[in-house]
Design a protein around this motif. Structure first.
Motif, PDB file in Angstrom:
ATOM      1  N   ALA A 296       0.639  -0.322   0.745  1.00 37.48           N
ATOM      2  CA  ALA A 296       1.243   1.011   0.684  1.00 37.48           C
ATOM      3  C   ALA A 296       1.978   1.317   1.980  1.00 37.48           C
ATOM      4  CB  ALA A 296       0.182   2.087   0.426  1.00 37.48           C
ATOM      5  N   THR A 297       2.969   2.182   1.875  1.00 40.33           N
ATOM      6  CA  THR A 297       3.699   2.640   3.049  1.00 40.33           C
ATOM      7  C   THR A 297       4.026   4.115   2.905  1.00 40.33           C
ATOM      8  OG1 THR A 297       5.682   2.346   4.422  1.00 40.33           O
ATOM      9  CG2 THR A 297       5.923   1.889   2.069  1.00 40.33           C
ATOM     10  N   ASP A 298       3.797   4.876   3.949  1.00 39.35           N
ATOM     11  CA  ASP A 298       4.083   6.316   3.975  1.00 39.35           C
ATOM     12  C   ASP A 298       3.453   7.037   2.786  1.00 39.35           C
ATOM     13  OD1 ASP A 298       5.585   5.456   6.082  1.00 39.35           O
ATOM     14  OD2 ASP A 298       7.517   6.064   5.291  1.00 39.35           O
ATOM     15  N   GLY A 299       2.283   6.564   2.343  1.00 34.54           N
ATOM     16  CA  GLY A 299       1.577   7.195   1.236  1.00 34.54           C
ATOM     17  C   GLY A 299       2.030   6.757  -0.138  1.00 34.54           C
ATOM     18  N   ASN A 300       2.881   5.725  -0.223  1.00 31.76           N
ATOM     19  CA  ASN A 300       3.419   5.272  -1.503  1.00 31.76           C
ATOM     20  C   ASN A 300       3.046   3.811  -1.742  1.00 31.76           C
ATOM     21  OD1 ASN A 300       5.204   7.725  -2.143  1.00 31.76           O
ATOM     22  ND2 ASN A 300       5.870   7.154  -0.090  1.00 31.76           N
ATOM     23  N   ALA A 301       2.424   3.547  -2.883  1.00 28.89           N
ATOM     24  CA  ALA A 301       1.946   2.198  -3.195  1.00 28.89           C
ATOM     25  C   ALA A 301       3.099   1.282  -3.575  1.00 28.89           C
ATOM     26  CB  ALA A 301       0.933   2.262  -4.340  1.00 28.89           C
ATOM     27  N   PHE A 302       2.986   0.014  -3.170  1.00 28.60           N
ATOM     28  CA  PHE A 302       3.939  -1.001  -3.621  1.00 28.60           C
ATOM     29  C   PHE A 302       3.173  -2.249  -4.045  1.00 28.60           C
ATOM     30  CE2 PHE A 302       3.943  -1.312   1.113  1.00 28.60           C
ATOM     31  CZ  PHE A 302       3.466  -2.608   1.277  1.00 28.60           C
ATOM     32  N   GLU A 303       3.859  -3.152  -4.733  1.00 26.28           N
ATOM     33  CA  GLU A 303       3.217  -4.377  -5.180  1.00 26.28           C
ATOM     34  C   GLU A 303       2.748  -5.165  -3.963  1.00 26.28           C
ATOM     35  OE1 GLU A 303       5.701  -6.567  -7.823  1.00 26.28           O
ATOM     36  OE2 GLU A 303       5.827  -4.945  -9.298  1.00 26.28           O
ATOM     37  N   LYS A 304       1.502  -5.592  -3.980  1.00 28.28           N
ATOM     38  CA  LYS A 304       0.869  -6.174  -2.796  1.00 28.28           C
ATOM     39  C   LYS A 304       1.595  -7.425  -2.319  1.00 28.28           C
ATOM     40  CE  LYS A 304      -2.465  -9.026  -5.337  1.00 28.28           C
ATOM     41  NZ  LYS A 304      -3.880  -9.373  -5.519  1.00 28.28           N
ATOM     42  N   ILE A 305       1.547  -7.637  -1.013  1.00 33.20           N
ATOM     43  CA  ILE A 305       2.127  -8.816  -0.368  1.00 33.20           C
ATOM     44  C   ILE A 305       1.147  -9.295   0.697  1.00 33.20           C
ATOM     45  CG2 ILE A 305       3.956  -9.634   1.158  1.00 33.20           C
ATOM     46  CD1 ILE A 305       5.909  -7.918  -0.252  1.00 33.20           C
ATOM     47  N   GLU A 306       0.906 -10.594   0.725  1.00 33.61           N
ATOM     48  CA  GLU A 306       0.038 -11.183   1.754  1.00 33.61           C
ATOM     49  C   GLU A 306       0.855 -11.422   3.025  1.00 33.61           C
ATOM     50  OE1 GLU A 306      -3.276 -11.767   1.110  1.00 33.61           O
ATOM     51  OE2 GLU A 306      -2.858 -10.775  -0.804  1.00 33.61           O
ATOM     52  N   ALA A 307       0.311 -11.038   4.166  1.00 31.77           N
ATOM     53  CA  ALA A 307       1.050 -11.155   5.418  1.00 31.77           C
ATOM     54  C   ALA A 307       0.124 -11.576   6.549  1.00 31.77           C
ATOM     55  CB  ALA A 307       1.727  -9.834   5.758  1.00 31.77           C
ATOM     56  N   ASP A 308       0.699 -12.253   7.540  1.00 28.93           N
ATOM     57  CA  ASP A 308      -0.031 -12.581   8.760  1.00 28.93           C
ATOM     58  C   ASP A 308       0.073 -11.455   9.783  1.00 28.93           C
ATOM     59  OD1 ASP A 308       1.104 -15.934   8.385  1.00 28.93           O
ATOM     60  OD2 ASP A 308      -0.929 -15.188   8.035  1.00 28.93           O
ATOM     61  N   SER A 309       1.208 -10.742   9.777  1.00 29.19           N
ATOM     62  CA  SER A 309       1.419  -9.635  10.704  1.00 29.19           C
ATOM     63  C   SER A 309       2.484  -8.733  10.108  1.00 29.19           C
ATOM     64  CB  SER A 309       1.853 -10.147  12.086  1.00 29.19           C
ATOM     65  OG  SER A 309       3.128 -10.762  12.011  1.00 29.19           O
ATOM     66  N   PHE A 310       2.613  -7.541  10.669  1.00 32.98           N
ATOM     67  CA  PHE A 310       3.680  -6.649  10.226  1.00 32.98           C
ATOM     68  C   PHE A 310       4.160  -5.820  11.402  1.00 32.98           C
ATOM     69  CE2 PHE A 310      -0.233  -4.256   9.673  1.00 32.98           C
ATOM     70  CZ  PHE A 310       0.080  -2.962  10.076  1.00 32.98           C
ATOM     71  N   ASN A 311       5.389  -5.349  11.298  1.00 33.36           N
ATOM     72  CA  ASN A 311       5.973  -4.472  12.308  1.00 33.36           C
ATOM     73  C   ASN A 311       6.005  -3.059  11.765  1.00 33.36           C
ATOM     74  OD1 ASN A 311       6.469  -6.711  13.891  1.00 33.36           O
ATOM     75  ND2 ASN A 311       8.564  -6.958  13.168  1.00 33.36           N
ATOM     76  N   ILE A 312       5.602  -2.108  12.575  1.00 41.38           N
ATOM     77  CA  ILE A 312       5.594  -0.705  12.171  1.00 41.38           C
ATOM     78  C   ILE A 312       6.423   0.084  13.179  1.00 41.38           C
ATOM     79  CG2 ILE A 312       3.399  -0.276  13.373  1.00 41.38           C
ATOM     80  CD1 ILE A 312       2.718   1.721  11.106  1.00 41.38           C
ATOM     81  N   PHE A 313       7.317   0.919  12.654  1.00 42.66           N
ATOM     82  CA  PHE A 313       8.222   1.698  13.485  1.00 42.66           C
ATOM     83  C   PHE A 313       7.695   3.125  13.631  1.00 42.66           C
ATOM     84  CE2 PHE A 313      10.613  -1.908  12.236  1.00 42.66           C
ATOM     85  CZ  PHE A 313      11.657  -2.083  13.133  1.00 42.66           C
TER      86      PHE A 313
END
Length: 670
Positions: A296-313
């Protein structure tokens, strides 16, 4: 007689307590923090007292030599660096609000800030349908809260998800006025039910870049004297290590404590990550030896994705699921600042601690792998098992967006908004007579972050509640500045775009990227938007090039299943195309969430509808005033206005109660 004396003493103690006791709640066990069920809303009350404060005060005793002292009430160690801070209830971050969808949130904000500055609090992510005056933007939706007064915010937790609250006046959120605001759902409506067993408030992670001095000092130095604006520290939930402390008793170096996230092996946990980033510092997040399932991002669900890391602004939120499947032990949680934060290698750690693991740091040195910087400005994360970088526009909404009016083929209104740092003699920072840009060396140039070559200024009264007090001439946009070449001269005004209620609005936001390779995370108040397109064209571009691409059909829009957000970055040398349905009448701020940028004009107002919602009764007023040679003390006089600064009512009631109890005590003594 002894009973009477006992009663009198008890009443006296109660009276003194009413006058002297000061409770600063943490709300870690608030009744609204509960298992959410359908259609059972509660009223959730909070009291926030805002103050100027300091790190490692006398409340900390022997912190960090004695780590236990670092957790005393009112102790704020931060990263160990001594500096002034701004706090709510003497906490960093401020108190977290955890409620259920449909709850009514009531927050009494008392301004006790030293120096007499006004304040306001924005509930970042809450859409405020029907409560537009509670959005908390000083001089847009309300007057700033005067010092020594209390303002009661009251709104509904209408949209679930990971949000946060922060001061929205001046640079105040930069120095500590922020906290989590999480709206959970019942299992009936939770879109990712079954992906995790635990969704705990202690797994909310606020990350931010952190200056080692009050931000107003850095702001003034940077804008007026060409000073440094690069952070060298970061915090995770207000904690971190930077300053070293030498302990003479055992000849060792000590540090302030870091945050610890506790998990039990075999369970899956939902983590909620919030960026209160303040400068040009995207933050890379990872946990050693663990895969992150992004959901999810900003309170909105999305189809899941597997990740090692992520960038957040800055201003963004990301939720992920962590499967605690590794051997019992301690693992580093790492956050690392990119872009401007990379100059001084700003970074921070926390610890993921499994139940049964020893109370110690993870094994090995704290090191950071070099991140793949390719595509940094399109908000990527490293997909599990590959070096592929996934931009936000490639995310697929987990919710049904079929027949959503925001996604119809042709919008009702479209605006091209071009951003860049422009070389203009802005009289606030460059006097054209005494020290114009042309007469100074490059390090002393202040390039202005503008939208369409216009700097936004805030009006003298909030237009949402006092539009009739404002002259229409203060408003403009780049199309109404007739006869002015804003590419050559400084243009400032209350930058306003107007749309009709229920319009489908498209914003084509362009970062021309000519001057600097920077990022601008853009946040919209009052609405969520869909990211229907995003692309980095080159190292730089122009609004004309993007318009040409659009005319020739070279910008492909996803109008089927795009992800919804309220904050998104714009690729440097590229564009982000945003769609929203203007279903919320009011005056809404759209701005860069980098604090130094918005504070000198990188924003605009979007007026939705011609008629503004009526403010609550006796809503505070403010604005310009000039002497009219008339005095009035008659409340019935047409020239009389009710007071706009109302003192805190609870203090008065406590004083009355104390006096009553004292009188009762005296009567009993007779």
């Amino acid at each position: 007689m002894s009973v009477r004396i006992f009663i009198c003493l008890s009443i006296y103690v109660a009276a003194v307590s009413c006058l002297k006791t000061r409770v600063l709640e943490t709300y870690k066990s608030h009744p609204c923090l509960r298992k959410c069920v359908d259609n059972q809303p509660q009223n959730c009350y909070y009291d926030f007292t805002l103050e100027m404060y300091y790190t490692n005060t006398k409340a900390c005793y022997d912190c960090p030599m004695n780590k236990t002292d670092c957790f005393r009430p009112h102790c704020v160690p931060a990263d160990g660096v001594p500096r002034g801070i701004l706090v709510a209830n003497r906490m960093l971050p401020g108190p977290a609000i955890n409620v259920c969808e449909g709850d009514n949130i009531i927050v009494n904000v008392t301004n006790n800030l030293a120096g007499g500055e006004g304040t306001s609090v924005h509930w970042h992510g809450i859409l405020q349908h029907g409560s537009q005056h509670m959005d908390g933007v000083g001089m847009v939706t309300q007057c700033p809260i005067p010092v020594y007064t209390t303002f009661e915010y009251r709104f509904k937790a209408e949209n679930p998800g990971t949000h946060f609250w922060h001061a929205h006046s001046g640079l105040q959120r930069t120095d500590g006025l922020f906290g989590a605001l999480v709206v959970r759902q019942s299992d009936t409506y939770e879109p990712h039910l079954g992906l995790y067993e635990k969704d705990l408030p202690e797994h909310t992670m606020l990350v931010n870049d952190w200056l080692v001095e009050l931000s107003i000092n850095r702001f003034a130095n940077h804008h007026h004297a060409g000073g440094d604006n690069k952070p060298r520290s970061m915090l995770i939930n207000g904690k971190g290590v930077l300053q070293e402390f030498f302990d003479n008793t055992d000849n060792t170096t000590k540090y302030t404590p870091v945050e610890i996230f506790h998990v039990t092996r075999g369970l899956r946990y939902r983590f909620r990550t919030i960026s209160n980033g303040v400068l040009n510092c995207p933050i890379q997040v990872s946990i050693d030896n663990h895969t992150l399932t992004m959901i999810a991002t900003d309170g909105n669900a999305f189809e899941k994705i597997e990740a090692d890391s992520f960038n957040i602004f800055a201003g963004e939120r990301y939720d992920f699921v962590l499967n605690a499947s590794m051997p019992v032990g301690n693992y580093w949680v790492r956050v690392r600042g990119l872009a401007d934060c990379g100059v001084k290698q700003a970074k921070q750690v926390a610890i993921l601690r499994y139940t049964g693991a020893p109370d110690e740091d993870p094994e090995g040195e704290v090191t950071w792998e070099l991140a793949d910087r390719q595509g940094l400005k399109v908000n990527p994360w490293n997909k599990k098992g590959t070096s592929e970088l996934i931009p936000v526009a490639k995310l697929k909404s987990f919710s049904d967006v079929k027949d959503n009016p925001a996604l119809k083929t042709n919008p009702d209104k479209k605006f091209y908004l071009a951003m860049d740092f422009n070389k203009i003699d802005n009289y606030h920072f460059h006097d054209v007579t005494y020290y114009p840009i042309s007469a100074l060396e490059r390090p002393d140039h202040l390039y202005l972050p503008q939208i369409n070559h216009v700097s936004n200024v805030l009006p003298s009264s909030p237009p949402l509640s006092q539009m009739s007090d404002l002259n229409e001439e203060i408003f403009c946009n780049h199309l109404t500045l007739y006869g002015r070449n804003c590419s050559e001269e400084y243009c400032e005004c209350v930058f306003r775009l107007q749309v009709d209620l229920y319009d489908t609005v498209e914003l084509v936001v362009i970062d021309e990227g000519v001057t600097f390779n920077a990022n601008h995370p853009m946040h919209l108040h009052g609405h969520k938007f869909y990211v229907v397109a995003m692309e980095k064209i080159n190292t730089s571009t122009s609004v004309e090039e993007v318009q040409r691409l659009d005319r020739t059909g070279s910008i492909t829009r996803n109008l089927v299943d795009p992800v919804a957000k309220d904050t998104v970055t714009v690729p440097d040398g590229g564009y982000s195309v945003l769609r929203f349905h203007a279903d919320n009448p009011g005056m809404w701020f759209f701005h860069c969430h980098i604090e130094f940028h918005v504070d000198i004009g990188m924003g605009l107002l979007i007026q939705v509808g011609d008629v503004m919602p009526k403010p609550p009764k006796r809503f505070p007023k403010c604005g310009d005033w000039s002497f009219s040679s008339h005095y009035s003390e008659d409340a019935n006089d047409d020239n009389y206005d009710p007071p706009v600064c109302v003192g805190e009512a609870p203090s008065l009631s406590k004083s009355i109660l104390a006096m009553v109890l004292s009188v009762v005590a005296l009567l009993l003594l007779k």
